[in-house]
Design an enzyme around this catalytic site. Structure first.
Site, PDB file in Angstrom:
ATOM      1  N   ASN A 107      23.709  74.174  93.835  1.00  0.00           N
ATOM      2  CA  ASN A 107      23.239  72.788  93.876  1.00  0.00           C
ATOM      3  C   ASN A 107      23.217  72.196  92.465  1.00  0.00           C
ATOM      4  OD1 ASN A 107      22.211  70.352  94.762  1.00  0.00           O
ATOM      5  ND2 ASN A 107      20.109  71.068  94.911  1.00  0.00           N
ATOM      6  N   ASP A 108      22.264  72.592  91.659  1.00  0.00           N
ATOM      7  CA  ASP A 108      22.085  71.976  90.349  1.00  0.00           C
ATOM      8  C   ASP A 108      23.285  72.164  89.428  1.00  0.00           C
ATOM      9  OD1 ASP A 108      19.606  71.313  91.290  1.00  0.00           O
ATOM     10  OD2 ASP A 108      18.581  72.965  90.302  1.00  0.00           O
TER      11      ASP A 108
END
Length: 480
Positions: free
Chosen positions: A408-409
């Site tokens: 995600n990040d």
């Protein structure tokens, strides 16, 4: 019981093994041998320390060592690779608490020696440490007190900080940053009061000053880490690793144990360097991170337009079959699903078809540096196609297909496009520049750190929903 000369020689040998272990861990091919260096070094350190001069109480020491070893074996077999970050945090807490207990005991022994000498001018019946204290002059005793203060304070901060880090990584504590009313002022006040108590302690005040300082340090460790969000937890873990090393080194000076000093310094310095590297990789200011995000971004995050478009295994396979170049970006989701072997088989099939397949690894992928590299090495993915972010980031623009597996990040364009994002400025893998991006993800959630990802809404992105291992297994028969 062995002579001090023999123990010193063993300490040097153990120190060399620890250095070789740290050096070897920087290379995937040497890592397994490096771990064995560390295992042998620790065995030598424990054995020869236990057999050194002035050591007794074997009737209770040996059972405790056996119990500890049994617990270690049990935990090692039970803990999955995905749980390694929280295990590391838990182990740091043990080092911190040990430093506190040793510091307390050292001060109590110092007081007992001084009281006994004044009363009887005798050291009969003293422990090895107490006998050592009895030989020190006033200046050396002052240095001993300084060592105790440093060891206890750093150890106490490390203990509670590591416990909270463990809770956040394990999902037992909310990953969002939280602070008590007063925020940073509480931490500053506790630190100032700790300094005052330390001065009183060094001036000859009672044991109560050391005890109160310990309680304040416990609070500082708790409150600091509670104020740090999930996105910064990888840096926190390495920072606590460094703290535990310095606590051990301080206690090594207290006990006049050269091996503990060297080992603590190795852990402390390597943890500090790792923290710096990770802060650089995440574009984080180290001081801001340890102060609970002080000075972070302000304002609302940018709104995301569009919708997440799903795709099935057939659609992903069709794109892979037509592609010439493929980059796979693994993340924590791959580790949780234990999908590394399926990913390795997919890589083998694609390469057999003549496609250029490589892996893009972010420095903090998997919550700890090297986590993804270890999983891929275990699954026998060739080392030469596993590339770091800086080596591969410029290649996404000329890549046909990118498969993001449980990240995600580290692939979030908001880091570069939204100055109000919690990860603003963090270097990320520019997967959105590829022709097609397929994101293998369980659902539409925001992930561990709770940050929304605009990548999932882009026109060239398709969401391949489901458990990563099952999704890749479904994909394999369809790839030609």
């Amino acid at each position: 019981m062995l002579s001090q000369g023999f123990v010193s020689a063993a300490s040097i040998a153990a120190s060399v093994l620890f250095i070789l272990s740290l050096g070897g861990l920087s290379n995937q091919e040497k890592a397994k041998r490096a771990v064995w260096y560390g295992i042998v070094g620790m065995a030598v350190a424990v054995l020869f320390t236990a057999l050194g001069p002035g050591i007794g109480g074997y009737w209770w020491m040996l059972p405790m060592m056996i119990v500890g070893a049994a617990i270690g074996v049990y935990v090692a077999k039970k803990v999955d690779m995905t749980e390694m970050p929280q295990l590391v945090a838990a182990l740091h807490s043990f080092v911190g608490l040990a430093a506190v207990f040793v510091g307390w005991n050292a001060d109590l022994e110092r007081r007992r020696v001084l009281a006994t000498q004044l009363a009887e001018s005798s050291t009969e019946g003293f422990s090895a440490f107490a006998a050592l204290v009895a030989t020190k002059n006033p200046a050396e005793l002052m240095f001993l007190q300084i060592e105790v203060v440093l060891g206890v304070f750093i150890g106490a901060v490390t203990f509670t900080g590591s416990v909270i880090a463990f809770g956040k990584l394990a999902g037992k504590v909310d990953g969002k940053p939280k602070q008590l009313p007063g925020g940073h002022l509480l931490n500053a006040g506790a630190a100032a009061l700790s300094l005052l108590l330390a001065i009183l302690y060094l001036s000859g005040a009672g044991f109560w000053t050391l005890l109160l300082m310990s309680l304040l340090a416990f609070f500082i460790g708790y409150h600091l880490i509670m104020g740090i969000g999930g996105a910064d937890m990888p840096v926190v873990v390495s920072m606590l690793n460094s703290y535990s090393g310095w606590a051990a080194a301080a206690i090594g000076f207290t006990l006049s144990n050269d091996l503990l000093i060297v080992t603590g310094a190795l852990v402390g310095s390597s943890g500090a360097i790792l923290s710096y590297i990770m802060c650089k990789a995440m574009n984080r200011n180290f001081v801001n991170v340890i102060l609970g995000g002080f000075g972070g971004s302000q304002g609302p995050a940018a709104e995301i337009e569009g919708e997440q478009v799903a795709i099935d295994a057939g659609g992903v396979a069709s794109a892979l079959n037509d592609a010439d170049s493929v980059i796979i970006v693994p993340g924590y989701g791959m580790a949780v699903a234990q999908a590394q072997n399926a990913v390795s088989e997919l890589t083998r099939k694609l390469r057999s078809a003549g496609k250029n397949v490589r892996f893009g690894i972010h420095p903090v992928a998997g919550r700890l540096p090297g986590h993804m590299n270890v999983l891929l090495a275990e699954a026998r993915v060739p080392y030469d196609i596993v590339l770091e972010m800086d080596e591969i980031n410029d290649d996404f623009a000329t890549t046909d297909v990118v498969i993001v597996i449980g990240s995600n990040d580290i692939v979030n364009p908001a880091a570069q496009e939204d100055p109000n994002s919690p990860i603003a400025g963090m270097p990320v893998l520019k997967v959105w520049e590829a022709k097609q991006v397929f994101v293998c993800k369980r659902g539409q959630g925001t992930g561990y750190s709770g940050i929304e990802n605009p990548l999932f809404f882009k026109e060239n992105t398709r969401m391949f929903y489901g458990d990563a291992r099952k999704s890749i297994d479904d994909l394999l028969p369809l790839v030609e």
